[in-house]
Design an enzyme around this catalytic site. Sequence first.
Site, PDB file in Angstrom:
ATOM      1  N   LYS A 126       0.982  -1.217   0.164  1.00  0.00           N
ATOM      2  CA  LYS A 126       0.165  -0.027  -0.099  1.00  0.00           C
ATOM      3  C   LYS A 126       0.745   1.263  -0.021  1.00  0.00           C
ATOM      4  O   LYS A 126       1.967   1.247   0.502  1.00  0.00           O
ATOM      5  CB  LYS A 126      -0.642   0.014   1.321  1.00  0.00           C
ATOM      6  CG  LYS A 126      -1.700  -1.021   1.501  1.00  0.00           C
ATOM      7  CD  LYS A 126      -3.238  -0.734   1.343  1.00  0.00           C
ATOM      8  CE  LYS A 126      -4.195  -2.094   1.544  1.00  0.00           C
ATOM      9  NZ  LYS A 126      -4.313  -2.321   2.996  1.00  0.00           N
ATOM     10  N   HIS A 129       1.352   6.860   2.822  1.00  0.00           N
ATOM     11  CA  HIS A 129       0.574   8.077   2.807  1.00  0.00           C
ATOM     12  C   HIS A 129       0.677   9.037   4.084  1.00  0.00           C
ATOM     13  O   HIS A 129       1.639   8.611   5.123  1.00  0.00           O
ATOM     14  CB  HIS A 129      -0.854   7.946   2.499  1.00  0.00           C
ATOM     15  CG  HIS A 129      -1.505   7.042   3.655  1.00  0.00           C
ATOM     16  ND1 HIS A 129      -1.908   7.686   4.659  1.00  0.00           N
ATOM     17  CD2 HIS A 129      -1.940   5.858   3.523  1.00  0.00           C
ATOM     18  CE1 HIS A 129      -2.505   6.789   5.441  1.00  0.00           C
ATOM     19  NE2 HIS A 129      -2.457   5.634   4.797  1.00  0.00           N
ATOM     20  N   HIS A 132       1.044   7.906   7.596  1.00  0.00           N
ATOM     21  CA  HIS A 132       2.539   7.241   7.985  1.00  0.00           C
ATOM     22  C   HIS A 132       3.428   8.207   8.362  1.00  0.00           C
ATOM     23  O   HIS A 132       4.319   8.142   9.075  1.00  0.00           O
ATOM     24  CB  HIS A 132       2.613   6.054   7.081  1.00  0.00           C
ATOM     25  CG  HIS A 132       1.709   5.005   7.158  1.00  0.00           C
ATOM     26  ND1 HIS A 132       1.166   4.565   6.002  1.00  0.00           N
ATOM     27  CD2 HIS A 132       1.376   4.125   8.000  1.00  0.00           C
ATOM     28  CE1 HIS A 132       0.228   3.752   6.417  1.00  0.00           C
ATOM     29  NE2 HIS A 132       0.503   3.258   7.404  1.00  0.00           N
TER      30      HIS A 132
HETATM   31  N1  ARG Z   1       0.437  -1.072   9.987  1.00  0.00           N
HETATM   32  C1  ARG Z   1      -0.673  -0.457  10.928  1.00  0.00           C
HETATM   33  C2  ARG Z   1      -1.407   0.716  10.241  1.00  0.00           C
HETATM   34  O1  ARG Z   1      -1.005   1.217   9.047  1.00  0.00           O
HETATM   35  C3  ARG Z   1      -0.217   0.658  11.943  1.00  0.00           C
HETATM   36  C4  ARG Z   1       0.806  -0.470  12.856  1.00  0.00           C
HETATM   37  C5  ARG Z   1       0.919   0.005  14.447  1.00  0.00           C
HETATM   38  N2  ARG Z   1       1.578  -0.658  15.216  1.00  0.00           N
HETATM   39  C6  ARG Z   1       1.093  -1.785  15.967  1.00  0.00           C
HETATM   40  N3  ARG Z   1       1.874  -2.629  16.831  1.00  0.00           N
HETATM   41  N4  ARG Z   1      -0.004  -2.107  15.856  1.00  0.00           N
HETATM   42  O2  ARG Z   1      -2.514   1.226  10.412  1.00  0.00           O
END
Ligand code: ARG
Length: 570
Positions: A126, A129, A132
């Site tokens: 993905k 964006h 992030h």
């Molecule tokens: N990959 C997830 C997202 O983009 C965020 C992860 C955050 N960290 C975790 N340990 N859940 O929404």
Amino acid sequence: MLRYKQLVSHLVAAQVEGVEESAIRDLLEYPPNPEMGDLSLPCFKLSKALRQSPQAIADGLKETLTHEAFERVDSVSGYLNIFLDKTRFVSEQVDEILMAGAQYGARNLGQGGTVVIDYSSPNIAKPFHIAHLRSTVIGNSLKKIHRFLGFEVVGVNHLGDWGTQFGKLIVGYTRWGNEAKVESDGIDELLRLYVKFHDEAEKDPALEDEARAWFVRIEHGDEEAIRLWKWFVEISLNEFKKMYDLLGVEFESYAGESFYNDKMDPVIQELKSKNLLEEDDGAMLVRLDQFNMSPALMLKKDGSSLYHTRDVAAALYRKNTYHFVKSLYLTDYAQNLHFQQLFKIVDLMGYDWADQMIHVPFGRVSLEGASLSTRKGNVIKLEDLLLQAIDKVREIIESKNPNMPNKEEVARQVGVGAIIFNDLFANRIKDVVFSWEDALNFEGESGPYVQYTHARLCSVLRKANGTESTELPEGALDPSKLLNTEAVEVLRELSRFSERIEQAMVKLEPSIISRYLIDVAQAFNRFYHECPILVDDPAVRASRLALVKSVQITLANGLALIGLAAPEKI
Ligand code: ARG
């Protein structure tokens, strides 16, 4: 000012019985204006312990509190106002900054305790964006702040590299994709295949089953499934790393969700043995009704794991591996519930360190009205945003300073800095509306404004030296030359740096540093407006230069804490 707070609380504690020095230090305030002194002790809270009115306490302390560091002490309506001896303050403050240099503001509050920071954590296949980006820059700044305060920090990029979406992607790829296109277009093509899968699955729900079957194959280590998955991860990571290079961000660990594949079974067993797992129509979940939360799904009907399962495994792994004193998670507030559930589950498992895990939520970003994080199509890619910012700064430099030697590097530092600063300026929980005008305004409350002020200070130092050096030229400081209001105001600001960093750490709020930098830059620019620096009088010149150097050090250290470069020329 910390030093003076310590001095005052030490002296006051010796006068009043039964009140701790640290309690007094916490009470000390900065008066809203200089007529009320440099430090003020509100005596209201002492009233009970001392069985005296606040006014009487302040009156009493006014008589007994003497020290050569104080010019005078006043008692006004229950407040004890302390006026510092300005000459001494000025000279000690400048000395402290010049001596400490790049360490000015640093302290050892952490005493080597480890803080794990889970940040950035984009999803494979993905686009990277703007949400992030926020996670990345806030996390990066919290990391630097903790390090500066004596913590060990482990930055973890918890990549979203596991889950049913990879089954969907494989279906998309095998049906409508080809290798060459994925190699050339990277994440864009992977996203196209993913969106295509969803469109087609609406018409043909059997595709969903096919996708689930592929993910089960991934989870069981099927060779072909793993080969494709690894390839998607690699393609995505290459693109993410370009972003991290531009932003100047590094991670100690890239252990993403897939890392926990073989660590989830024991977690499921443990949950079972602790009677926390309940079966529901073939799936397994932890009920949290008692805590007013919806249940957390741990295993799907087909036995595959979920986001939650991997997060429980990750929490245990991080505690066992890093022995953290604090474990932070940076995501937007849409995940508030997920983290409340996660922490509750770890707590129910009987781990008393569950309260060391902290979710650090932040608001959404939109670009002058349009949302940036929608699923379909109109996602603004961060790379485009950064490259545009760099282009815009390059144009400004071309028109203002076309002969500058390392234009490209500076355009990058200032362009990227503008975006980062803009993201870090507001309280993190607020939604941010991104505007090019604000982000790149060299005179407003922006990254370029702080960086430009810093470069201007460097330019004064170079002129004074007659060389390219930005060191402080020889010459004795005469504090009596820095007693005008503007100079004292600058030093007052500088003296609060260390406390601001501590507040930013306690509140997990980098915006405290960003705002502080604006305050310092503005205070300096007022001074600069009133007081020419490179004057003939050697004592005045040397003293003002010492002030210039002090501000330059503080701005450079502060910029580093929010992840911005401090170029010497712009
Ligand atoms: N990959 C997830 C997202 O983009 C965020 C992860 C955050 N960290 C975790 N340990 N859940 O929404």
